[in-house]
Motif scaffolding. Structure first.
Motif, PDB file in Angstrom:
ATOM      1  N   GLU A   1       1.198   1.764  -5.632  1.00 61.76           N
ATOM      2  CA  GLU A   1       1.760   3.104  -5.845  1.00 61.76           C
ATOM      3  C   GLU A   1       1.371   4.078  -4.730  1.00 61.76           C
ATOM      4  O   GLU A   1       1.682   5.250  -4.788  1.00 61.76           O
ATOM      5  CB  GLU A   1       1.328   3.641  -7.208  1.00 61.76           C
ATOM      6  CG  GLU A   1      -0.068   4.230  -7.294  1.00 61.76           C
ATOM      7  CD  GLU A   1      -1.184   3.201  -7.425  1.00 61.76           C
ATOM      8  OE1 GLU A   1      -0.911   2.002  -7.203  1.00 61.76           O
ATOM      9  OE2 GLU A   1      -2.310   3.598  -7.726  1.00 61.76           O
ATOM     10  N   TYR A   2       0.702   3.564  -3.684  1.00 61.73           N
ATOM     11  CA  TYR A   2       0.168   4.437  -2.637  1.00 61.73           C
ATOM     12  C   TYR A   2       1.247   5.291  -1.981  1.00 61.73           C
ATOM     13  O   TYR A   2       1.105   6.489  -1.841  1.00 61.73           O
ATOM     14  CB  TYR A   2      -0.550   3.573  -1.595  1.00 61.73           C
ATOM     15  CG  TYR A   2      -1.127   4.328  -0.425  1.00 61.73           C
ATOM     16  CD1 TYR A   2      -2.317   5.031  -0.553  1.00 61.73           C
ATOM     17  CD2 TYR A   2      -0.497   4.304   0.816  1.00 61.73           C
ATOM     18  CE1 TYR A   2      -2.858   5.702   0.532  1.00 61.73           C
ATOM     19  CE2 TYR A   2      -1.032   4.970   1.905  1.00 61.73           C
ATOM     20  CZ  TYR A   2      -2.211   5.669   1.761  1.00 61.73           C
ATOM     21  OH  TYR A   2      -2.741   6.322   2.827  1.00 61.73           O
ATOM     22  N   THR A   3       2.333   4.662  -1.587  1.00 57.88           N
ATOM     23  CA  THR A   3       3.395   5.454  -0.956  1.00 57.88           C
ATOM     24  C   THR A   3       4.612   5.590  -1.865  1.00 57.88           C
ATOM     25  O   THR A   3       5.695   5.935  -1.408  1.00 57.88           O
ATOM     26  CB  THR A   3       3.859   4.806   0.372  1.00 57.88           C
ATOM     27  OG1 THR A   3       4.021   3.411   0.146  1.00 57.88           O
ATOM     28  CG2 THR A   3       2.875   5.058   1.486  1.00 57.88           C
ATOM     29  N   ARG A   4       4.419   5.298  -3.169  1.00 59.98           N
ATOM     30  CA  ARG A   4       5.577   5.413  -4.067  1.00 59.98           C
ATOM     31  C   ARG A   4       5.919   6.881  -4.276  1.00 59.98           C
ATOM     32  O   ARG A   4       5.047   7.700  -4.540  1.00 59.98           O
ATOM     33  CB  ARG A   4       5.286   4.752  -5.404  1.00 59.98           C
ATOM     34  CG  ARG A   4       6.522   4.653  -6.275  1.00 59.98           C
ATOM     35  CD  ARG A   4       6.239   3.983  -7.597  1.00 59.98           C
ATOM     36  NE  ARG A   4       5.259   4.767  -8.350  1.00 59.98           N
ATOM     37  CZ  ARG A   4       4.408   4.245  -9.209  1.00 59.98           C
ATOM     38  NH1 ARG A   4       4.416   2.956  -9.436  1.00 59.98           N
ATOM     39  NH2 ARG A   4       3.540   5.004  -9.852  1.00 59.98           N
ATOM     40  N   MET A   5       7.193   7.176  -4.158  1.00 62.72           N
ATOM     41  CA  MET A   5       7.600   8.577  -4.280  1.00 62.72           C
ATOM     42  C   MET A   5       8.036   8.874  -5.695  1.00 62.72           C
ATOM     43  O   MET A   5       8.226   7.976  -6.510  1.00 62.72           O
ATOM     44  CB  MET A   5       8.712   8.850  -3.287  1.00 62.72           C
ATOM     45  CG  MET A   5       8.216   8.566  -1.881  1.00 62.72           C
ATOM     46  SD  MET A   5       9.492   8.759  -0.684  1.00 62.72           S
ATOM     47  CE  MET A   5       8.667   8.101   0.752  1.00 62.72           C
ATOM     48  N   ALA A   6       8.219  10.155  -5.957  1.00 61.26           N
ATOM     49  CA  ALA A   6       8.510  10.585  -7.325  1.00 61.26           C
ATOM     50  C   ALA A   6       9.724   9.866  -7.899  1.00 61.26           C
ATOM     51  O   ALA A   6       9.751   9.504  -9.063  1.00 61.26           O
ATOM     52  CB  ALA A   6       8.703  12.086  -7.366  1.00 61.26           C
ATOM     53  N   GLY A   7      10.716   9.646  -7.077  1.00 64.12           N
ATOM     54  CA  GLY A   7      11.924   9.010  -7.588  1.00 64.12           C
ATOM     55  C   GLY A   7      11.797   7.516  -7.761  1.00 64.12           C
ATOM     56  O   GLY A   7      12.707   6.854  -8.241  1.00 64.12           O
ATOM     57  N   GLY A   8      10.664   6.960  -7.349  1.00 63.46           N
ATOM     58  CA  GLY A   8      10.458   5.529  -7.527  1.00 63.46           C
ATOM     59  C   GLY A   8      10.599   4.743  -6.243  1.00 63.46           C
ATOM     60  O   GLY A   8      10.184   3.603  -6.151  1.00 63.46           O
ATOM     61  N   HIS A   9      11.173   5.392  -5.198  1.00 65.96           N
ATOM     62  CA  HIS A   9      11.336   4.662  -3.945  1.00 65.96           C
ATOM     63  C   HIS A   9       9.987   4.469  -3.263  1.00 65.96           C
ATOM     64  O   HIS A   9       9.120   5.320  -3.311  1.00 65.96           O
ATOM     65  CB  HIS A   9      12.276   5.422  -3.002  1.00 65.96           C
ATOM     66  CG  HIS A   9      12.382   4.793  -1.643  1.00 65.96           C
ATOM     67  ND1 HIS A   9      12.991   3.566  -1.472  1.00 65.96           N
ATOM     68  CD2 HIS A   9      11.924   5.168  -0.424  1.00 65.96           C
ATOM     69  CE1 HIS A   9      12.922   3.232  -0.182  1.00 65.96           C
ATOM     70  NE2 HIS A   9      12.264   4.193   0.465  1.00 65.96           N
ATOM     71  N   ASN A  10       9.824   3.306  -2.652  1.00 61.05           N
ATOM     72  CA  ASN A  10       8.574   3.032  -1.954  1.00 61.05           C
ATOM     73  C   ASN A  10       8.891   2.442  -0.588  1.00 61.05           C
ATOM     74  O   ASN A  10       9.427   1.344  -0.487  1.00 61.05           O
ATOM     75  CB  ASN A  10       7.718   2.053  -2.767  1.00 61.05           C
ATOM     76  CG  ASN A  10       6.298   1.965  -2.225  1.00 61.05           C
ATOM     77  OD1 ASN A  10       6.040   2.350  -1.080  1.00 61.05           O
ATOM     78  ND2 ASN A  10       5.394   1.485  -3.054  1.00 61.05           N
ATOM     79  N   PRO A  11       8.567   3.182   0.489  1.00 65.23           N
ATOM     80  CA  PRO A  11       8.875   2.653   1.819  1.00 65.23           C
ATOM     81  C   PRO A  11       8.036   1.426   2.161  1.00 65.23           C
ATOM     82  O   PRO A  11       8.367   0.707   3.102  1.00 65.23           O
ATOM     83  CB  PRO A  11       8.530   3.823   2.753  1.00 65.23           C
ATOM     84  CG  PRO A  11       7.620   4.699   1.971  1.00 65.23           C
ATOM     85  CD  PRO A  11       7.962   4.512   0.525  1.00 65.23           C
ATOM     86  N   ARG A  12       6.938   1.215   1.446  1.00 67.40           N
ATOM     87  CA  ARG A  12       6.181  -0.021   1.648  1.00 67.40           C
ATOM     88  C   ARG A  12       6.234  -0.815   0.348  1.00 67.40           C
ATOM     89  O   ARG A  12       5.281  -0.841  -0.422  1.00 67.40           O
ATOM     90  CB  ARG A  12       4.726   0.281   2.023  1.00 67.40           C
ATOM     91  CG  ARG A  12       4.610   0.974   3.363  1.00 67.40           C
ATOM     92  CD  ARG A  12       3.163   1.108   3.805  1.00 67.40           C
ATOM     93  NE  ARG A  12       3.062   2.146   4.818  1.00 67.40           N
ATOM     94  CZ  ARG A  12       2.140   3.099   4.824  1.00 67.40           C
ATOM     95  NH1 ARG A  12       1.220   3.123   3.867  1.00 67.40           N
ATOM     96  NH2 ARG A  12       2.128   3.995   5.777  1.00 67.40           N
ATOM     97  N   PRO A  13       7.385  -1.425   0.093  1.00 70.54           N
ATOM     98  CA  PRO A  13       7.631  -2.003  -1.225  1.00 70.54           C
ATOM     99  C   PRO A  13       6.790  -3.234  -1.535  1.00 70.54           C
ATOM    100  O   PRO A  13       6.526  -3.517  -2.690  1.00 70.54           O
ATOM    101  CB  PRO A  13       9.114  -2.352  -1.206  1.00 70.54           C
ATOM    102  CG  PRO A  13       9.451  -2.511   0.238  1.00 70.54           C
ATOM    103  CD  PRO A  13       8.540  -1.605   0.999  1.00 70.54           C
ATOM    104  N   SER A  14       6.372  -3.984  -0.523  1.00 76.14           N
ATOM    105  CA  SER A  14       5.647  -5.204  -0.862  1.00 76.14           C
ATOM    106  C   SER A  14       4.336  -5.265  -0.095  1.00 76.14           C
ATOM    107  O   SER A  14       4.068  -4.452   0.785  1.00 76.14           O
ATOM    108  CB  SER A  14       6.500  -6.438  -0.552  1.00 76.14           C
ATOM    109  OG  SER A  14       6.549  -6.633   0.843  1.00 76.14           O
ATOM    110  N   LYS A  15       3.540  -6.257  -0.436  1.00 70.97           N
ATOM    111  CA  LYS A  15       2.223  -6.290   0.178  1.00 70.97           C
ATOM    112  C   LYS A  15       2.295  -6.555   1.680  1.00 70.97           C
ATOM    113  O   LYS A  15       1.383  -6.189   2.409  1.00 70.97           O
ATOM    114  CB  LYS A  15       1.315  -7.277  -0.534  1.00 70.97           C
ATOM    115  CG  LYS A  15       1.765  -8.712  -0.546  1.00 70.97           C
ATOM    116  CD  LYS A  15       0.834  -9.492  -1.453  1.00 70.97           C
ATOM    117  CE  LYS A  15       1.188 -10.972  -1.430  1.00 70.97           C
ATOM    118  NZ  LYS A  15       0.389 -11.733  -2.393  1.00 70.97           N
ATOM    119  N   LYS A  16       3.378  -7.114   2.121  1.00 68.14           N
ATOM    120  CA  LYS A  16       3.529  -7.335   3.564  1.00 68.14           C
ATOM    121  C   LYS A  16       3.430  -6.005   4.326  1.00 68.14           C
ATOM    122  O   LYS A  16       2.658  -5.868   5.272  1.00 68.14           O
ATOM    123  CB  LYS A  16       4.884  -7.986   3.836  1.00 68.14           C
ATOM    124  CG  LYS A  16       5.247  -8.040   5.305  1.00 68.14           C
ATOM    125  CD  LYS A  16       6.684  -8.490   5.467  1.00 68.14           C
ATOM    126  CE  LYS A  16       7.227  -8.050   6.814  1.00 68.14           C
ATOM    127  NZ  LYS A  16       8.615  -8.464   6.976  1.00 68.14           N
TER     128      LYS A  16
END
Lengths: 152, 659, 295, 299, 331
Positions: free
Chosen positions: E265-280
């Motif tokens: 959830e580190y870079t997860r944004m309010a709308g749910g989008h996450n520019p770093r979606p996976s552990k890669k």
């Protein structure tokens, strides 16, 4: 806070301290039982606050920890008698979760009397009165709860 | 910011005499999000509701809290009030400051303090409320009755008379069920067939009833109003449309086997109808025993059939039909008394069950109504009846009372005395239980007028001695051992659930108890419903029952069905569980917890890293979910939430209480 | 090279070269002689990386969740505890059996890498605490068993003694004990992330709404976190002891999990997780005759 | 195979022929019966009426000795068997009971081994087929009424052996040695135990029904596995017959005696000459005393 | 050199504790970390602490300000923080380097973080030379001198039975002078450092990483990562934080607390989008930050070779092995 401090605090505030007790009551049995206690004008200590849930099976153990965190002194989960659940089986799950949860709280050092469960039906106004009266006395005897509490 | 209005009701003096309503209103005005707060004498009255409506308009309230009596009393009232003020009715919460406060706490100061807390909780909750809307599901106006015994027939007739199409699915070749096997009925001693067969014919001829015999339920999908039921039509090997039921085939069939209907006391042919009054009066071929199917030779029935109805090539057929409601009336089996060594493990031919005795005294039975011992066809003079065989026995049988045995044993003993004048009928019993109209009188007649001997005690042993059966037991009233030389012993074996009851319950999706009897939704108030909406129970599949009980439950179930089918659609409560699919991991733990089978897994497709991937998530059927919320606790990640009682709402209440 | 390693490589090579599987999950040797971290092998030539020794702690089943969309079959080596995790994940509908080739490796009990720190390779190293109470060293589900099963040891582990000690304390003493433990927690979530029972897509602790767990690291929040975790894994914990092993703060987490497991067995009958696919988790069903003396 | 053997008091007194025949037959069947050294009373009929703990401790001591030797225990007497089984069950049931008993007897007893009635040993340890192959004097034409009495198979929860309502092990053994078991209704009826002596009007009536039952079923003799039953049925037969103006002439055997006979043992070795109802004459009449060839036991 | 026998170290600390808050490395059964000196404690002179000293300046949870909503306005009040002058004793070269990194983040480039600064300004650093590297140490590869920590006010050397103290700054001089009576002047030569088990060649790595954002290496490197925060929370240089609030009705306070770029959830944004979606993406970010981004901004690596992440990673991720992989990768 050290245990000694808690004890001192307990002794000092025993006099005029009043516990806050949260009752999770299922809509169909216990809430109705509490209504009946009211209709029958059965008096009980004003320390209890009833939170209405559809079924005792809706009570997430996390709600209970949260209540203790926020400063509740005792929690009662109350629902329909086994076999009477409006939703057939909700209270059976409650029963299992409650048993595990209570033992866990005890293992963590909570006094088990602070977390209780009862079956109180819609016709058991007097039982509701008796249970919450007893519960209030139990909690009063234990003093204010500091454990699990968010002191920040 | 939300715009919350708070309305404190005095309820005359009911609340006001121990709660300072004005103070509560003033305090509440300071709560976060509260923009208006007031108190009034009777909030539920017309003028009271006007206060609310005006405030909503004037202060642009978007949600309200009413602090008054129990929501169980006036929640609908204030929801309607919200609606007429143009707000969503679910943006209202109530604080119960009457039943839970003013009426139980005489101390005004403390009562007021508590009332403030209760209002605070309600405000915290209502801030988190979201508008909810009711939805509706269509109702398909056709009913299914599973089981063609007296309960199924009665339910079908009632539903059909109300104008709905109803199908009776019966696994045997004929409807009629257990009642067709019974000779006379208590307490009137009228002939069972005489009252049953007209009903069977009525059912067959009713324009709204389809008899689907020799068929079983294969699969049930869907939900209330929209069940998709797959029926297996077992291969009859007889073309029903051609067959006239003339009987030539079964007269000429060379294969004789023990008749299930006669419980082994008589025989039938390999092509057969189970009994002469069968409805439909069309035979089936028992392929396991038919000479043609076993050896490929014979074909007598086909050759002799005047209409060419015999068709060896038939196969099982599956048919899927949509129903709005289902009545389950699958009846009962008898307890297998071979577990009782003291009664001879079922090895003595002259120790028979009550139902076998029915066949022995039945005029169309294997002995043409003459009571004869199965072993040597002699007329028995001394007949011992033993009650509670398999019932009220936690050790080897069932703990429950089988309910009908006291009466049918009294009936049997009476009939023995009537048919064999110089006979002796001795009944060993634990208790005699005869609640029911004219039941006790019937039993007393058996004792007083017919001289049936009742011995209170258990039988410890039956053994064969020559052609006699020695029945050893105890007369607990005399405190003596008793030994009877009997010619025949009739065991009142318990009614038990059908051996395949659990399978059916799982197929249809409702619950059953530890004895495999189907579980009613509520033992007192919803005795003919199951927990699964749209599925109802009738007859002994729900628990031991006699004919009048079965029939009345069948009519009750029919009334429920008609009530459901009378509507075009059914409104569903919006307080149901909802799945956050982005969080749900599809673990399925909620599925087994849901008492209504309302949750299923479904496959969704989503874009991950530019690829379309499939995964499974829980899906709540809004037609089935009743809003108990048990699933939400099973869901560790809070992907499931209960609308109206969300985690957020409950946490807000808990937090508010602790401020 | 030990015989176990030889057998592993043989089978892995055969599976990869025959195309039966496209990926093998095993353990390898890194820079430290007392660590055997996980390795993912998809090329036959890399098979030589595989090893088995007394430091193969990681439960590889956890990675199968990352690989649900992997095309082709995956071979995975499992010890007894790991195999129970496979069953649990199957029960939780998180992985598909038909996509797996499970290779069982009966586990002789592992060594404690913390005890090896600073020691020379081959030095005497303590047994790992988590293996001391292991009742299922032999895999319970597999397609191939790589070597003979091992006997089950039944020595009393320190964790049992700790539970007994805690049980004998007063509530206040117990509370003080746990206060000391949980105050150390740094909320790194290694316990959760290594746990095969923690298989949610999104943990409730990570959610902003509902705000179950506050971000602040304080005793109360840490207590909430660990108690909630104990409830979430109750009846689902396979007692692999990984949470405790990976905790950088050495919080005795297994005392909680073992205690809950024991309570559940006492209350509802023996129901060790991950043994029987058909047996539902104890909090996922009920018995009409469950105890309720509390009423 | 080796088993601990607990003869009990009856087998050294009134039931001495049970002991003689058991030991003789055991040798032939390859059973190594190790008599529990310094065995004590099983406590039957008196201990369990007076002191529950004593009733458990007495058998436990014997069982503990057998457990130390690591052996299952064979018990011929039905009463001893019942007490031993009850003790085994009590110890298995409760750790607390076990601890108390161990304290009383000063030995460890964990009920690790099984108590078996001699019948059980014959049918399940030795096996019917084994008995069958060793028979060299099949008792063809001998109609026997298998009589089990009340203690041997009940309560089933504790005895865990044979059918409580319709036991068949004696029947099976009799068939194996060529005799013909009759089907009758008194297999598990009570023989009256002490009643024929203490309350004869009750006890003798019970015996009468058994004799009558056996006779009605066409039996030549009765065969049993309980020393008390045998004593009652054998000793009182004349008296009951006289009371009812009849002579039953039903010799009563231990099953081991008939097995011994079929295996070719000398009737005296088996103690068959020790009965009240003349069994020797009866057997002679039936032609079962003619010497057999290839005697296995030449003592 | 000013020396003191080890057995009298407690006396020195006790004396210092009258004037300062003294923090010393202590090893308990469960964990080792810097704790305020108290009589009776045993200072751990063997090896480094499991927990780095960064929380002394940058606590895991730190309250920032209180607020109370009043009508349409908000009252804000700061928490009065009473910061004592403090001495950290026994800090190692690697952790000294990490304090340098943190200083750069919190005190340079035009913004001074007052929460950090108040505590940092009142701190004297007494470094302790390393002679025996642990299995997971590799500071030497990063150009650090385990015997001489840069930036320390005083450098302490292990002389076997005694400790030798050398002041490196005027503040250090002052401190030593203050407690001069406790020291003996001895001519001593510090011990040499033993060999390192781990090595990492970092030359050219930042430059190479600049071209490796989309390199397949990240798929491989991230594969076994579990996404926990053990590495970041034990890292002496990781300094990401989140700001959150504790609100009760209309009042509450804001606080900041450590965060970790490994968390989903580190870079997860309010709308749910996450520019770093996976552990890669997350693992890539961690190593890019350590070995490239920080270098680009501050001219030094964000790794000090302390080896804590290697020692405690649940799945044995090893930054030296990753550096090796980067080096070998084809670009």
């Amino acid at each position: 806070m050290s245990i000694e401090a808690v004890k001192a605090d307990k002794a000092a505030s025993q006099e005029n301290w009043e516990p806050k007790i949260l009752v999770f009551a299922c809509n169909w049995c216990t809430y109705a039982g509490a209504d009946l206690a009211g209709l029958s004008r059965l008096q009980y200590p004003p320390n209890v606050r009833i939170l209405r849930v559809p079924c005792s099976g809706r009570v997430n153990p996390q709600f209970v920890i949260r209540a203790f965190q926020k400063g509740i002194d005792g929690v009662l989960v109350a629902g329909c008698h086994p076999g009477d659940c409006h939703y057939a089986t909700g209270n059976y799950f409650t029963r299992r979760r409650y048993l595990v949860m209570q033992r866990l709280l005890e293992f963590m050092g909570m006094d088990p009397a602070r977390f209780q469960a009862r079956w109180i039906s819609g016709s058991e106004g007097p039982k509701f009165q008796q249970v919450v009266t007893q519960l209030t006395q139990d909690i009063k005897a234990l003093g204010p709860n500091r454990k699990l509490r968010d002191m920040e | 910011m939300k715009r919350v209005g708070v309305f404190i009701c005095h309820c005359g003096t009911n609340i006001a005499h121990t709660v300072d309503c004005e103070k509560v209103a003033k305090t509440a005005a300071e709560f976060p999000h509260v923009v208006f707060s007031t108190d009034y004498k009777y909030m539920c009255s017309e003028p009271g509701q006007m206060v609310i409506k005006n405030a909503i308009k004037e202060h642009k309230l978007d949600r309200i809290v009413v602090a008054s009596c129990s929501p169980r009393m006036h929640e609908p009232t204030f929801r309607k009030c919200m609606e007429s003020a143009g707000l969503n009715p679910y943006l209202m919460e109530m604080a119960n400051i009457r039943e839970h406060c003013s009426w139980v706490h005489p101390d005004k100061e403390k009562g007021t303090e508590k009332a403030i807390d209760l209002v605070k909780m309600a405000v915290a909750k209502v801030v988190k409320n979201t508008p909810l809307t009711r939805s509706s599901i269509p109702i398909h106006k056709r009913a299914l009755v599973i089981g063609g015994g007296i309960a199924g027939i009665q339910a079908a007739l009632d539903i059909a008379d109300a104008g709905y199409v109803v199908d009776i699915v019966e696994k045997e070749p004929s409807i009629g069920g257990r009642m067709a096997q019974v000779d006379k009925t208590f307490p009137t001693l009228d002939c069972s067939a005489c009252i049953l067969t007209p009903k069977m014919v009525d059912a067959a001829q009713h324009p709204n009833i389809n008899l689907v015999t020799y068929s079983e339920i294969e699969k049930v999908e869907g939900y209330v109003g929209n069940f998709e039921v797959t029926i297996r039509h077992k291969a009859r090997s007889v073309d029903v449309s051609k067959c006239t039921g003339c009987g030539t085939c079964w007269e000429k069939c060379p294969t004789k086997v023990a008749s299930e209907f006669e419980l082994g006391l008589g025989t039938r042919k390999a092509i057969y109808t189970p009994f002469p009054q069968a409805v439909p009066n069309k035979p089936v071929i028992d392929r396991d025993n038919c000479r043609y199917f076993k050896t490929g030779k014979c074909m007598v029935c086909q050759k002799l059939c005047p209409t060419g109805a015999v068709d060896y090539t038939q196969e099982d057929q599956l048919e899927t039909i949509r129903y709005g409601a289902i009545v389950v009336a699958t009846g009962f089996d008898l307890f297998d008394h071979s577990v009782y060594g003291e009664y001879g493990y079922g090895k003595y031919p002259d120790v028979i069950t009550g139902l076998q005795f029915e066949r022995l005294i039945n005029a169309s039975g294997p002995t043409a109504g003459k009571i004869k011992r199965p072993s040597d066809h002699k007329e028995p003079k001394t007949i011992v009846f033993i009650k509670c065989v398999g019932s009220r026995d936690e050790a080897k049988g069932k703990p429950y009372c089988s309910k009908t045995c006291c009466m049918y044993t009294a009936k049997h003993a009476t009939l023995v005395k009537e048919k064999i004048k110089d006979s002796q009928a001795i009944v060993f019993y634990m208790d005699v239980r005869t609640p029911g109209k004219n039941y006790e009188e019937f039993y007393q007649r058996a004792v007083d007028e017919y001289g049936v001997q009742y011995v209170r005690g258990r039988v410890s042993k039956i053994y064969q001695k020559g052609d006699k059966l020695i029945v050893k037991g105890e007369d607990t009233l005399l405190g003596k051992q008793v030994e009877v030389e009997a010619d025949m012993v009739v065991l009142a074996t318990a009614m038990v659930a059908r051996s395949d009851a659990g399978d059916l319950a799982r197929k249809v999706g409702f619950s059953y108890d530890q004895h495999d009897f189907f579980t009613e939704a509520h033992p007192k108030l919803r005795p003919v419903e199951t927990h699964t909406a749209g599925v109802y129970l009738a007859g002994a599949c729900q628990g031991p029952k006699d004919i009048p009980d079965s029939v009345s439950q069948a009519s009750a179930a029919a009334a429920k069905v008609c009530g459901l089918l009378s509507k075009n659609e059914m409104a569903t409560e919006p307080i149901i569980s909802a799945v956050n699919e982005s969080i749900c991991s599809g673990c399925g733990l909620c599925i087994s917890i849901c008492p209504y089978k309302a949750i299923d897994l479904k496959t969704i497709t989503e874009r991950v890293h530019g690829k379309m991937l499939e995964r499974q998530v829980a899906a709540v059927n809004s037609g089935l979910c009743q809003g108990c919320g048990a699933c939400t606790v099973a869901c560790r990640s809070s992907a499931l939430n209960l609308r109206g009682f969300t985690n957020e709402q409950i946490l807000a209440e808990v937090d508010a209480l602790c401020l | 090279m030990n015989q176990h390693t030889v057998k592993m490589r043989e089978l892995a090579r055969e599976l990869l070269s025959s195309g039966q599987v496209s990926l093998v999950l095993g353990w390898e040797k890194g820079n430290l002689w007392y660590k055997s971290p996980p390795v993912f092998i998809s090329r036959v030539e890399d098979v030589e990386k595989l090893i088995f020794d007394e430091f193969c702690h990681n439960n590889l089943a956890k990675y199968l969740m990352d690989l649900v969309h992997h095309s082709g079959k995956i071979a995975v080596f499992v010890k007894g505890c790991d195999s129970r995790a496979i069953n649990r994940l199957l029960q939780d509908n998180q992985i598909k059996r038909e996509k797996l080739y499970i290779i069982g490796v009966p586990c002789p009990g592992l060594k404690d890498p913390d005890d090896a720190v600073g020691k020379k390779q081959g030095a005497e190293v303590k047994n790992s605490a988590k293996c001391a109470t292991c009742s299922y060293p032999n895999p319970v589900v597999y397609d191939a068993l790589l070597w003979e099963t091992v006997p089950v040891n039944t020595t009393k582990a320190p964790v049992e003694e700790l539970i007994a000690k805690l049980d004998s304390m007063t509530p206040d003493e117990r509370y003080a004990y746990w206060t000391e433990q949980f105050s150390r927690c740094i909320r790194c979530f290694a316990c959760r992330n290594v746990c095969p029972a923690c298989n949610c897509r999104e943990c409730c602790f990570d959610q902003a709404e509902p705000d179950w767990l506050g971000k602040a690291n304080n005793l109360s929040e840490n207590q909430f976190m660990q108690m909630t975790r104990a409830m979430h894994v109750a009846g689902r914990c396979i007692e692999c002891g990984e949470c405790e092993r990976v905790c950088p703060m050495n919080i005795p987490l297994m005392a909680i999990n073992k205690k809950v497991a024991r309570d559940i067995a006492e209350l509802f009958g023996e129901c060790a997780a991950g043994l029987d696919l058909e047996k539902r988790p104890p909090l996922g069903h009920f018995d009409l005759n469950d105890p309720e003396k509390f009423m | 195979m080796k088993l601990a053997y607990y003869p009990g008091c009856s087998l050294s007194t009134t039931g001495i022929e049970y002991n003689m025949s058991t030991l003789a037959v055991a040798r032939t069947l390859g059973l190594d019966l190790w008599e529990i050294p310094e065995w004590n009373c099983c406590g039957a009929s008196s201990a369990h009426l007076t002191n529950h703990l004593l009733a458990l401790a007495l058998p436990a001591r014997n069982l503990a000795i057998a457990e130390e030797a690591g052996l299952d225990v064979a018990v011929p007497c039905a009463a001893c068997f019942a007490r031993f089984k009850a003790t085994e069950a009590a110890v298995k049931d409760s750790a607390e009971t076990r601890a108390t008993i161990e304290e009383v007897i000063g030995r460890k007893y964990e009920a690790k081994y099984t108590v078996k009635s001699l019948l059980d040993v014959f049918v399940n340890t030795v096996g019917l087929s084994q008995i069958k192959t060793l028979v060299n004097r099949p008792l063809e034409g001998l109609k026997v009424a298998p009589y089990y009495g009340c203690l041997l198979v009940r309560p089933h929860k504790i005895t865990q052996f044979d059918d409580p309502e319709d036991p068949v092990t004696i029947d099976q053994i009799m068939s194996a040695i060529g005799a013909e078991p009759v089907y009758w209704g008194y297999k598990t009826e009570c023989c009256g135990a002490a009643h024929p002596t203490v309350v004869p009007e009750v006890g003798l009536k019970m015996l009468k029904s058994i004799y009558q039952g056996a006779r009605d079923a066409g039996a030549d003799c009765i065969v049993t596995a309980c020393p008390l039953c045998l004593t009652n049925l054998d000793m009182r037969q004349k008296e009951v017959g006289e009371q009812n103006n009849t002579q039953y002439n039903l010799p009563v055997f231990y099953f081991t005696e008939l097995v011994g006979l079929a295996l070719g043992h000398d009737p005296h070795t088996l103690g068959i000459d020790k009965h009240f109802v003349d069994a020797l004459a009866f057997l002679k009449n039936k032609g079962f005393l003619n010497p057999v060839q290839n005697r296995r036991d030449s003592e | 050199m000013k020396t003191i026998v080890k057995s009298r170290l407690a006396e020195l600390l006790q004396t210092m504790a009258q004037d300062f808050r003294v923090l010393v490395p202590v090893k308990s059964e469960t964990v080792s970390q810097f704790v305020p000196w108290q009589e009776g404690l045993t200072v751990n002179l063997e090896g480094n602490t499991v927990l780095p000293p960064k929380d002394i300046f940058f606590p895991q949870t730190e309250k920032m300000y209180k607020f109370k909503v009043k009508g349409s306005s908000v009252d804000i009040e700061e928490f009065a923080e009473d910061v004592q002058k403090q001495v950290i004793f026994g800090i190692r070269s690697c952790d000294m380097q990490s304090i340098d990194c943190l200083d750069k983040v919190f005190l340079t480039k035009g913004y001074e973080d007052t929460f950090y600064k108040t505590k940092r300004d009142k701190t004297l650093l007494v470094a302790l030379a390393c002679t025996k590297p642990q299995d997971t140490c590799f500071c030497e590869s990063l150009g650090l001198n385990p015997l001489e920590a840069s930036g320390a006010d005083i450098q302490v050397y292990d002389l076997g039975d005694a400790l030798g103290f050398v002041a490196k700054t005027p503040e250090g001089e002052e401190l030593l002078a203050k407690y001069a009576s406790l020291f003996t002047e001895v001519n001593a030569v510090p011990q040499k450092v033993e060999g390192f088990n781990l090595k990492a060649e970092v030359a050219g790595i930042p430059e190479k990483l600049a071209k490796m954002f989309d390199h397949p290496i990240w798929d491989e490197v991230s594969q076994k990562c579990l996404g926990c925060g053990a590495c970041a929370y034990l890292c002496p240089t990781c300094h990401c934080f989140d700001i959150s609030g504790n609100v009760k009705a209309d009042q509450g306070y804001k606080f900041r607390c450590w965060d970790c770029c490994m968390f989903s959830e580190y870079t997860r944004m309010a709308g749910g989008h996450n520019p770093r979606p996976s552990k890669k993406e997350r693992v890539r970010n961690r190593f890019m930050h350590k070995l490239y981004y920080f270098q680009e901004r501050y001219g030094q690596l964000l790794c000090t070779g302390c080896g804590r992440c290697i020692a405690k990673c649940p799945v044995g991720m090893d930054i030296t092995a990753i550096i090796e992989k980067i080096k070998e990768a084809e670009v």
